[in-house]
Design a protein around this motif. Structure first.
Motif, mmCIF file in Angstrom:
data_model
loop_
_atom_site.group_PDB
_atom_site.id
_atom_site.type_symbol
_atom_site.label_atom_id
_atom_site.label_comp_id
_atom_site.label_asym_id
_atom_site.label_seq_id
_atom_site.Cartn_x
_atom_site.Cartn_y
_atom_site.Cartn_z
ATOM 1 N N MET A 85 0.832 -1.199 0.000
ATOM 2 C CA MET A 85 0.000 0.000 0.000
ATOM 3 C C MET A 85 0.861 1.240 0.000
ATOM 4 S SD MET A 85 -2.426 1.521 2.982
ATOM 5 C CE MET A 85 -0.939 2.125 3.779
ATOM 6 N N ARG A 86 0.614 2.148 -0.889
ATOM 7 C CA ARG A 86 1.295 3.428 -0.879
ATOM 8 C C ARG A 86 0.696 4.277 0.214
ATOM 9 N NH1 ARG A 86 4.281 4.582 -5.278
ATOM 10 N NH2 ARG A 86 4.036 6.795 -4.913
ATOM 11 N N ARG A 87 1.547 5.038 0.915
ATOM 12 C CA ARG A 87 1.077 5.794 2.068
ATOM 13 C C ARG A 87 -0.021 6.785 1.709
ATOM 14 N NH1 ARG A 87 2.958 6.112 6.837
ATOM 15 N NH2 ARG A 87 4.793 4.939 6.249
ATOM 16 N N GLN A 115 2.966 13.475 9.462
ATOM 17 C CA GLN A 115 3.300 13.547 8.044
ATOM 18 C C GLN A 115 3.848 14.945 7.764
ATOM 19 O OE1 GLN A 115 2.711 10.039 7.860
ATOM 20 N NE2 GLN A 115 2.707 10.758 5.723
ATOM 21 N N HIS A 116 4.858 15.037 6.918
ATOM 22 C CA HIS A 116 5.426 16.362 6.677
ATOM 23 C C HIS A 116 4.399 17.280 6.019
ATOM 24 C CE1 HIS A 116 6.070 16.047 2.257
ATOM 25 N NE2 HIS A 116 6.424 17.324 2.317
ATOM 26 N N THR A 117 3.468 16.699 5.241
ATOM 27 C CA THR A 117 2.462 17.520 4.578
ATOM 28 C C THR A 117 1.501 18.168 5.575
ATOM 29 O OG1 THR A 117 1.221 15.460 4.224
ATOM 30 C CG2 THR A 117 2.510 16.300 2.375
ATOM 31 N N THR A 118 1.334 17.550 6.736
ATOM 32 C CA THR A 118 0.450 18.104 7.763
ATOM 33 C C THR A 118 1.063 19.336 8.417
ATOM 34 O OG1 THR A 118 -0.425 15.887 8.186
ATOM 35 C CG2 THR A 118 -0.843 17.550 9.879
ATOM 36 N N ILE A 119 2.390 19.383 8.440
ATOM 37 C CA ILE A 119 3.077 20.507 9.082
ATOM 38 C C ILE A 119 4.039 21.171 8.093
ATOM 39 C CG2 ILE A 119 2.817 19.651 11.432
ATOM 40 C CD1 ILE A 119 5.706 18.578 11.256
ATOM 41 N N GLN A 176 3.106 17.673 27.100
ATOM 42 C CA GLN A 176 4.185 16.717 27.373
ATOM 43 C C GLN A 176 4.269 15.663 26.260
ATOM 44 O OE1 GLN A 176 2.825 15.668 31.458
ATOM 45 N NE2 GLN A 176 4.725 16.618 32.154
ATOM 46 N N MET A 177 4.208 16.155 25.051
ATOM 47 C CA MET A 177 4.159 15.312 23.854
ATOM 48 C C MET A 177 5.516 15.319 23.147
ATOM 49 S SD MET A 177 2.077 13.436 21.940
ATOM 50 C CE MET A 177 0.533 13.942 22.736
ATOM 51 N N THR A 178 5.967 14.142 22.726
ATOM 52 C CA THR A 178 7.178 14.012 21.917
ATOM 53 C C THR A 178 6.799 13.780 20.464
ATOM 54 O OG1 THR A 178 8.453 13.089 23.759
ATOM 55 C CG2 THR A 178 9.280 12.683 21.529
ATOM 56 N N MET A 179 7.318 14.617 19.575
ATOM 57 C CA MET A 179 7.200 14.324 18.152
ATOM 58 C C MET A 179 8.244 13.253 17.855
ATOM 59 S SD MET A 179 7.592 16.765 14.760
ATOM 60 C CE MET A 179 6.387 17.982 15.294
ATOM 61 N N THR A 180 7.790 12.046 17.571
ATOM 62 C CA THR A 180 8.699 10.912 17.480
ATOM 63 C C THR A 180 9.286 10.718 16.094
ATOM 64 O OG1 THR A 180 6.835 9.430 17.036
ATOM 65 C CG2 THR A 180 7.515 9.683 19.335
ATOM 66 N N GLN A 181 8.577 11.157 15.059
ATOM 67 C CA GLN A 181 9.051 10.964 13.685
ATOM 68 C C GLN A 181 8.280 11.882 12.751
ATOM 69 O OE1 GLN A 181 10.481 7.093 12.166
ATOM 70 N NE2 GLN A 181 8.645 7.047 10.891
ATOM 71 N N ILE A 182 8.951 12.314 11.686
ATOM 72 C CA ILE A 182 8.297 13.034 10.598
ATOM 73 C C ILE A 182 8.474 12.202 9.336
ATOM 74 C CG2 ILE A 182 8.136 15.176 9.287
ATOM 75 C CD1 ILE A 182 9.609 16.572 11.607
ATOM 76 N N ASN A 183 7.362 11.891 8.683
ATOM 77 C CA ASN A 183 7.390 11.077 7.471
ATOM 78 C C ASN A 183 7.405 11.983 6.243
ATOM 79 O OD1 ASN A 183 7.212 8.708 9.042
ATOM 80 N ND2 ASN A 183 4.998 8.979 9.197
ATOM 81 N N LEU A 184 8.434 11.834 5.427
ATOM 82 C CA LEU A 184 8.684 12.733 4.313
ATOM 83 C C LEU A 184 8.253 12.101 3.004
ATOM 84 C CD1 LEU A 184 12.289 13.844 5.384
ATOM 85 C CD2 LEU A 184 10.098 14.882 6.033
ATOM 86 N N GLU A 185 7.398 12.785 2.278
ATOM 87 C CA GLU A 185 6.868 12.289 0.995
ATOM 88 C C GLU A 185 7.143 13.335 -0.086
ATOM 89 O OE1 GLU A 185 5.529 9.380 0.489
ATOM 90 O OE2 GLU A 185 5.039 8.652 2.504
ATOM 91 N N PHE A 186 8.236 13.147 -0.815
ATOM 92 C CA PHE A 186 8.675 14.144 -1.787
ATOM 93 C C PHE A 186 8.477 13.708 -3.236
ATOM 94 C CE2 PHE A 186 12.033 15.496 1.579
ATOM 95 C CZ PHE A 186 11.067 16.204 2.278
#
Length: 329
Positions: free
Chosen positions: A1-3, A109-113, A134-144
């Motif tokens: 599945m493509r994201r 998702q990088h598109t969200t921010i 008290q939230m950690t941003m754990t990962q940013i998913n990059l779709e270029f």
């Protein structure tokens, strides 16, 4: 599945509802397409409930939620006809995560921010919301896209990918985010493009390392017979495992995108990727294997201490996978 083809499965609506227990996983429910976002598949637990599960904080600390899960509720500035449910902004998600799930790990998702690329005030405001909850941003998913990717055949496209990822590594550092995940455009990554892909991913990983930002990519399916021939007859995850090793980069196993037809095939991939793990895994379900067994294998047998990041669609589906993870930790 493509994201970007993030689909909900009808299996969730048909799932039997059971409560969160500490007794492993319930009986298998009718499953959907392997790897499909929103599938309950085997190992699903109850979909009802509102508010954090009554479990130890240490268990909740192992769970992350992708913002992709909640696209049905997010405002999109490019959508002129939002649904009545689309009321949330990226700034609302940290509070919602805490109130509804007791989860303090968020994967964007990088598109969200994407305003982070051009607006320092956006970064400041979102970082304040993260800290407030008290939230950690754990990962940013990059779709270029296909051109700005490590696997693009022409060097200029690969260099654009490197520079764009470097920009997002700097952004991640401002958020205190320890990971970015690229889309390697798997169907372009063959024996012929491998050398350039390794060099590009190595440049990204080398840039991120002193900034304490890991660069990873995920498993992306079983591949066509033609593609398998292009990578020398090995499984796509095996091909990527060696790319990560040679690039000094990390892996992010998406268990729904391994192409595993049974439990053993899934576990073989997880074990094969374990040494390069970024400390983050994407969690979906499948009728071909039991998600609870996969959680127990990673946590108990392999000693995995990282995050289980849920990738399914809508609150009901999230709650099912959330309960299943917690019941098996």
């Amino acid at each position: 599945m493509r994201r970007r083809d993030f689909l909900a499965s009808a299996a969730v609506g048909a799932a039997s509802v059971v409560g969160l227990t500490a007794q492993g996983t319930p009986a298998p429910a009718p499953g959907g397409r392997q790897g499909g976002a929103g599938d309950q598949g085997r190992g699903g637990a109850g979909g009802r409930g509102r508010g954090p599960a009554p479990v130890a904080p240490a268990k909740l600390a192992r769970v992350s939620l992708m913002t992709l899960d909640f696209n049905a509720y997010l405002k999109n500035p490019n959508n002129q006809n939002p649904t009545p449910e689309q009321t949330l902004t990226p700034f609302d998600l940290p509070k919602m995560y805490v109130e509804m799930y007791g989860v303090h790990n968020i994967e964007y998702q990088h598109t969200t921010i994407v305003q982070s690329e051009t607006d320092p005030a956006f970064i400041k405001e979102l970082k304040a919301k993260l800290d407030e909850n008290q939230m950690t941003m754990t990962q940013i998913n990059l779709e270029f896209g296909n051109v700005q990717s490590i696997s693009y055949a022409e060097a200029p496209g690969r260099q654009q990918a490197v520079e764009h990822v470097k920009q997002w590594i700097d952004i991640a550092a401002q958020y205190g985010c320890p990971r970015v995940m690229i889309n390697q455009q798997q169907n372009q990554l063959t024996k012929e493009t491998r050398e350039g892909a390794v060099a590009a991913m190595k440049a990204m990983a080398d840039y991120g390392r002193p900034k304490n930002v890991k660069v990873s990519a995920e498993t992306r399916g079983v591949g066509t017979p033609e593609y398998i021939q292009q990578i020398g007859g090995v499984k796509p995850w095996e091909f990527m495992r060696d790319v990560f090793k040679d690039a000094g980069a990390n892996s992010n196993v998406d268990i729904g995108n391994v192409g595993a037809m049974n439990q053993q095939e899934l576990h073989d991939c997880i074990k094969g990727m374990f040494k390069t793990s970024s400390g983050n895994m994407h969690i979906k379900s499948s009728p071909n294997w039991d998600i609870g067994a996969a959680i127990r294998y990673t946590n108990n047998t392999l000693g995995y201490k990282g995050l289980y990041s849920i990738e399914v669609n809508t609150h009901q589906a999230v709650r099912i996978v959330y309960n299943t993870i917690l019941a098996n930790l």
